[in-house]
Scaffold this active site. Structure first.
Site, PDB file in Angstrom:
ATOM      1  N   CYS A  47       0.642   2.817   2.743  1.00 12.64           N
ATOM      2  CA  CYS A  47       0.981   4.076   1.629  1.00 12.64           C
ATOM      3  C   CYS A  47       2.166   4.481   1.766  1.00 12.64           C
ATOM      4  CB  CYS A  47      -0.250   5.201   1.342  1.00 12.64           C
ATOM      5  SG  CYS A  47       0.114   5.948  -0.092  1.00 12.64           S
ATOM      6  N   CYS A  74      -6.663   7.420  -2.797  1.00 11.55           N
ATOM      7  CA  CYS A  74      -5.438   7.807  -3.178  1.00 11.55           C
ATOM      8  C   CYS A  74      -4.879   6.868  -4.593  1.00 11.55           C
ATOM      9  CB  CYS A  74      -4.298   7.239  -2.227  1.00 11.55           C
ATOM     10  SG  CYS A  74      -2.678   7.538  -2.536  1.00 11.55           S
TER      11      CYS A  74
END
Length: 161
Positions: A47, A74
């Site tokens: 990420c 997320c």
């Protein structure tokens, strides 16, 4: 939030996973997930968001385990569709499913691209577009080529006896 599941199921220790997330190493993508206690969000190790403090993270062996512990995915890295998951492959998954059906004879005899597309949950035009995008040929062309390949294999196998 619940305690993380023991991540050693993948044979990785905390330090290895922590180093992989700092490096955003794609080799670890899908092997474990990290959850941030202060935000309640879990991510993939690749990420691109700002790295949380090490003391605020926990590791999980799967997205499902992180969600079960009360974390939400997320919105940037979409961990619920991590590698090895059909959603990760996107439209390629539809093409792979159609290829499997073609191999099982979906376009032999009276089989049509429309019927094949319906079985894959898409329209015939869209399926043809996906085939052209991923394979450079239409479903009919792929089916014809596979028939010829099977026939050649049968001939070669028969002649070798």
């Amino acid at each position: 939030m619940h305690a993380p599941v023991d991540p050693s199921v993948h044979g990785l220790d905390f330090d290895t996973m922590n180093a992989a997330r700092f490096a955003r190493d794609p080799a670890y993508d899908g092997l474990f997930f990290l959850a941030v206690k202060t935000t309640g969000i879990y991510c993939r190790p690749v990420c691109r968001v700002r790295q949380p403090l090490t003391r605020n993270i926990s590791f999980f062996p799967s997205a499902a385990a992180a969600e079960r512990a009360g974390y939400r995915p997320c919105l940037k890295c979409r961990p619920e569709s991590a590698p090895f998951c059909p959603a990760w492959n996107g439209t390629k998954t539809t093409v792979e499913r159609a290829l499997k059906l073609i191999d099982e004879g979906a376009l032999d005899g009276d089989g049509t691209v429309e019927a094949l597309a319906t079985r894959c949950g898409v329209g015939a035009r869209h399926l043809t577009r996906l085939f052209r995008q991923h394979l450079g040929a239409s479903p009919i062309e792929v089916a014809q080529t596979r028939r010829v390949q099977r026939a050649m294999q049968m001939i070669a196998h028969t002649q070798s006896r």
